[in-house]
Design an enzyme around this catalytic site. Structure first.
Site, mmCIF file in Angstrom:
data_model
loop_
_atom_site.group_PDB
_atom_site.id
_atom_site.type_symbol
_atom_site.label_atom_id
_atom_site.label_comp_id
_atom_site.label_asym_id
_atom_site.label_seq_id
_atom_site.Cartn_x
_atom_site.Cartn_y
_atom_site.Cartn_z
ATOM 1 N N GLY A 240 55.352 28.710 55.753
ATOM 2 C CA GLY A 240 54.622 27.506 56.295
ATOM 3 C C GLY A 240 53.822 28.037 56.399
ATOM 4 O O GLY A 240 52.491 29.141 55.483
ATOM 5 N N SER A 241 52.639 27.685 57.214
ATOM 6 C CA SER A 241 51.023 28.002 57.555
ATOM 7 C C SER A 241 51.189 29.218 58.047
ATOM 8 O O SER A 241 51.781 30.332 57.889
ATOM 9 C CB SER A 241 50.712 27.029 59.156
ATOM 10 N N GLY A 245 52.131 32.474 60.112
ATOM 11 C CA GLY A 245 52.859 33.724 59.211
ATOM 12 C C GLY A 245 52.163 35.068 60.238
ATOM 13 O O GLY A 245 52.758 35.747 60.124
ATOM 14 N N GLU A 262 55.647 34.025 53.123
ATOM 15 C CA GLU A 262 54.686 32.899 51.503
ATOM 16 C C GLU A 262 54.005 31.209 52.738
ATOM 17 O O GLU A 262 54.728 30.398 53.143
ATOM 18 C CB GLU A 262 56.139 31.820 51.289
ATOM 19 N N CYS A 296 52.443 23.688 48.789
ATOM 20 C CA CYS A 296 51.109 25.149 49.236
ATOM 21 C C CYS A 296 50.461 25.736 47.418
ATOM 22 O O CYS A 296 49.533 25.930 48.338
ATOM 23 C CB CYS A 296 52.785 26.364 49.027
HETATM 24 P P1 NAD Z 1 54.083 24.757 60.393
HETATM 25 O O1 NAD Z 1 53.864 26.305 59.966
HETATM 26 O O2 NAD Z 1 54.311 23.734 60.522
HETATM 27 O O3 NAD Z 1 55.991 25.226 59.816
HETATM 28 C C1 NAD Z 1 56.983 25.553 59.408
HETATM 29 C C2 NAD Z 1 57.756 26.801 60.551
HETATM 30 O O4 NAD Z 1 57.998 27.407 61.105
HETATM 31 C C3 NAD Z 1 58.922 25.567 60.474
HETATM 32 O O5 NAD Z 1 60.055 25.808 60.748
HETATM 33 C C4 NAD Z 1 58.528 25.599 61.627
HETATM 34 O O6 NAD Z 1 59.067 25.198 63.144
HETATM 35 C C5 NAD Z 1 58.359 27.672 62.268
HETATM 36 N N1 NAD Z 1 57.402 27.615 63.402
HETATM 37 C C6 NAD Z 1 55.849 27.143 63.517
HETATM 38 N N2 NAD Z 1 55.180 27.890 64.329
HETATM 39 C C7 NAD Z 1 56.391 29.301 64.278
HETATM 40 C C8 NAD Z 1 55.833 30.485 65.582
HETATM 41 N N3 NAD Z 1 55.006 30.829 65.502
HETATM 42 N N4 NAD Z 1 57.198 31.585 64.911
HETATM 43 C C9 NAD Z 1 58.030 30.925 64.293
HETATM 44 N N5 NAD Z 1 58.200 30.193 63.309
HETATM 45 C C10 NAD Z 1 57.571 29.254 63.689
HETATM 46 O O7 NAD Z 1 54.641 24.644 58.038
HETATM 47 P P2 NAD Z 1 54.533 23.792 57.775
HETATM 48 O O8 NAD Z 1 53.348 22.187 58.290
HETATM 49 O O9 NAD Z 1 56.080 22.843 57.933
HETATM 50 O O10 NAD Z 1 54.307 23.538 56.518
HETATM 51 C C11 NAD Z 1 52.943 23.304 55.914
HETATM 52 C C12 NAD Z 1 52.681 24.919 55.342
HETATM 53 O O11 NAD Z 1 53.273 26.116 54.794
HETATM 54 C C13 NAD Z 1 51.055 24.793 54.613
HETATM 55 O O12 NAD Z 1 50.111 25.891 54.860
HETATM 56 C C14 NAD Z 1 51.736 25.443 53.549
HETATM 57 O O13 NAD Z 1 50.931 25.988 52.329
HETATM 58 C C15 NAD Z 1 52.647 25.942 53.435
HETATM 59 N N6 NAD Z 1 53.510 26.170 52.479
HETATM 60 C C16 NAD Z 1 53.856 27.647 51.904
HETATM 61 C C17 NAD Z 1 54.775 27.894 50.772
HETATM 62 C C18 NAD Z 1 54.584 29.032 50.569
HETATM 63 O O14 NAD Z 1 55.117 30.010 49.707
HETATM 64 N N7 NAD Z 1 53.571 29.875 50.264
HETATM 65 C C19 NAD Z 1 55.424 27.138 50.874
HETATM 66 C C20 NAD Z 1 55.575 25.973 51.833
HETATM 67 C C21 NAD Z 1 54.839 25.591 52.266
#
Ligand code: NAD
Length: 509
Positions: A240-241, A245, A262, A296
């Protein structure tokens, strides 16, 4: 697009059409309605998992682990093989569901399911190759080797933009390594996750194995935080973001747990004076606008040698004019919607800010209106001429915005490329061997992925996937990424008669 879940032949209580609507119960009190960004229609409702039901799931997972880890790894691989076969049968329905729920093109929806199938195949082979090394002991009549054991429960937190593939990358490897999984998909794309869980549960049932080998919890970040702080979760693999992370890393780090991170990317393509533009342009356009800029690995920055700059910019503008924007399930469209209207706001705000910082709008900056775009999530892919002093180019905005920079020397191009906090994917288009090798050398790209004459997105599962710096440093999928899902044990056996200490230490008692 109705009844996709029904077509997938899923079972209650995960879905229920008696009320005319899909409904999934995670046993909690809070219910959310999931709408498609494609047409704003309701897909179904979800009763989110609460703390109490999460704790019950962890208990189920812990008991399933005892059975699963006792099975030989190749037999675990056989279960994953069956899962891959089931996915082959469901590829069309599941691909459509992913496309409808997330908004990516149908081809990319199918592609995501194909990635799941591919990682299953990879994991089946891996189940016979979880090798440890054997070392020569410094002591006579001693044998030293290492072996790998499963960790326990692997928690998988995934993002909305790859609703199913990223889970499969993690789960298929984690399973053959002997772990059980708890998956928290994005709360924006839960039905694709429910479908996958159901398909795998059927396989477990057919093999008389406990359901707790694969578990699903659906909730917002609160459930993710619970997983990060839970001692029961040996490894948290979070996608995720960067903001998410950092939070997960801190929480897992405090309890000295393991994590794979990731996170966000800010990927660049360098186009040198010797680049073949016929190869470069399709890769740039797909990288920048594919999945509506919500990968991503999306190409966010284009760094072009000044001798090719104007020509490339004109050609890109022409290519962008040819793009069809609309319903992603219609295969003639190239670009679907953003995930929600918040993402549209971020797109508009970023373009405005880029212009305030000196960027020149070349193309785009439009939200599409009308019946075909009634979800208000469709935007025009945008090109901005940028300069290195713009702070905004260091941020990842999850939308199709491409910043273009001119450069003079390759050294300068590499410096521009590396001058961002993220380090996921990078690419160079060049027929010049010196330029290519410099880009790949340790003075070149600082990213986890470095491609030559290939764009930044569309990785194959055979390689280790992940990035450096604020992308989190994690690696998933191919190569030896499996090692992160196991614990290494170094074993030394004394098969001689006497007792000997290492380093020649004498300790007579
Ligand atoms: P997000 O960070 O908003 O959410 C991702 C996941 O994390 C969701 O399931 C969310 O509920 C959970 N989450 C959010 N805050 C959390 C916390 N504090 N503790 C635990 N879990 C939490 O991201 P998004 O908007 O769903 O996805 C987009 C982001 O993901 C972009 O930044 C993209 O680059 C990244 N991404 C990275 C990869 C990679 O492999 N590097 C792959 C796919 C997406």
């Amino acid at each position: 697009m109705k009844n996709l879940l029904k077509e997938l032949n899923l079972n209650p209580p995960y879905y229920n059409t008696s009320s005319g609507q899909e409904h999934w119960t995670g046993q909690g009190k809070k219910t959310v309605v999931i709408k498609s960004p494609v047409d704003d229609n309701t897909i179904g409702s979800i009763q989110l998992t609460d703390k109490k039901s999460y704790e019950a799931i962890v208990e189920t997972a812990n008991s399933a682990f005892k059975i699963w880890k006792a099975m030989p790894a190749p037999q675990r691989g056989e279960i994953v093989r069956q899962f891959g076969d089931a996915l082959r049968k469901e590829k069309e329905n599941l691909g459509k569901l992913v496309s409808y729920e997330m908004g990516k093109s149908l081809q990319e929806g199918y592609g995501e399911v194909q990635e799941m199938i591919d990682i299953c195949d990879f994991a089946v082979g891996l189940s016979r190759q979880l090798y440890g090394l054997q070392m020569h002991s410094e002591r006579p009549n001693h044998r030293m080797f290492e072996q790998w054991h499963p960790l326990g429960i692997v928690g998988i937190i995934s993002a909305f933009n790859f609703p199913v593939a990223v889970w499969a990358w993690n789960a298929a490897l984690a399973w053959v390594c002997g772990n059980v999984c708890i998956w928290k998909p994005s709360e924006k794309t839960p039905f694709s996750a429910i479908a996958c869980q159901e398909i795998f549960k059927n396989i477990l049932k057919q093999n008389n194995l406990p359901e707790g080998i694969s578990n699903l919890v659906i909730g917002d970040s609160e459930i993710g935080k619970l997983m990060a702080s839970d001692q029961n979760i040996a490894l948290v693999s979070a996608t995720g973001s960067t903001r998410m992370g950092k939070d997960v890393a801190e929480t897992v780090g405090k309890r000295l747990g393991k994590s794979i991170l990731e996170l966000g990317g800010n990927n660049a393509i360098i186009v040198t004076e010797e680049a073949d533009l016929n190869v470069a342009i399709p890769a740039i356009v797909f990288g920048a606008v594919g999945t509506a800029g919500q990968r991503c690995t999306t190409t966010r920055r284009l760094i072009v040698h000044k001798s090719r700059y104007q020509d490339l910019l004109e050609k890109l503008k022409e290519a962008y004019k040819q793009l069809n924007i609309g319903d992603p399930l219609n295969e003639t469209n190239h670009v679907g919607p953003l995930i929600d209207t918040d993402a549209v706001k971020a797109y508009l705000k970023t373009i405005e800010e880029a212009q305030n910082q000196g960027g020149q709008l070349v193309y785009g900056n439009k939200v599409l209106e009308g019946e075909a775009f009634k979800s208000n999530c469709y935007v025009t892919p945008t090109i901005i001429e940028a300069n290195i002093n713009m702070e905004i180019v260091k941020h990842e905005t999850f939308a199709p915005i491409l910043y273009v920079f001119p450069y003079d020397t390759l050294k300068e191009a590499i410096a521009i490329q590396n001058n961002v906090p993220q380090g996921l994917s990078s690419a160079i288009f060049s027929q010049n061997m010196q330029h290519v090798e410099t880009f790949l050398s340790n003075s070149g790209s600082d990213c986890g992925i470095a491609n030559v004459n290939i764009g930044t997105s569309g990785a194959e599962i055979g390689g280790a996937f992940g990035g450096e710096k604020e992308t989190g440093g994690g690696r998933e999928s191919g190569s030896d990424s499996w090692k992160a899902y196991m614990r290494r044990q170094t074993c030394t056996i004394n098969y001689g008669k006497g007792a000997q200490l290492a380093q020649g230490i004498i300790f007579n008692v």
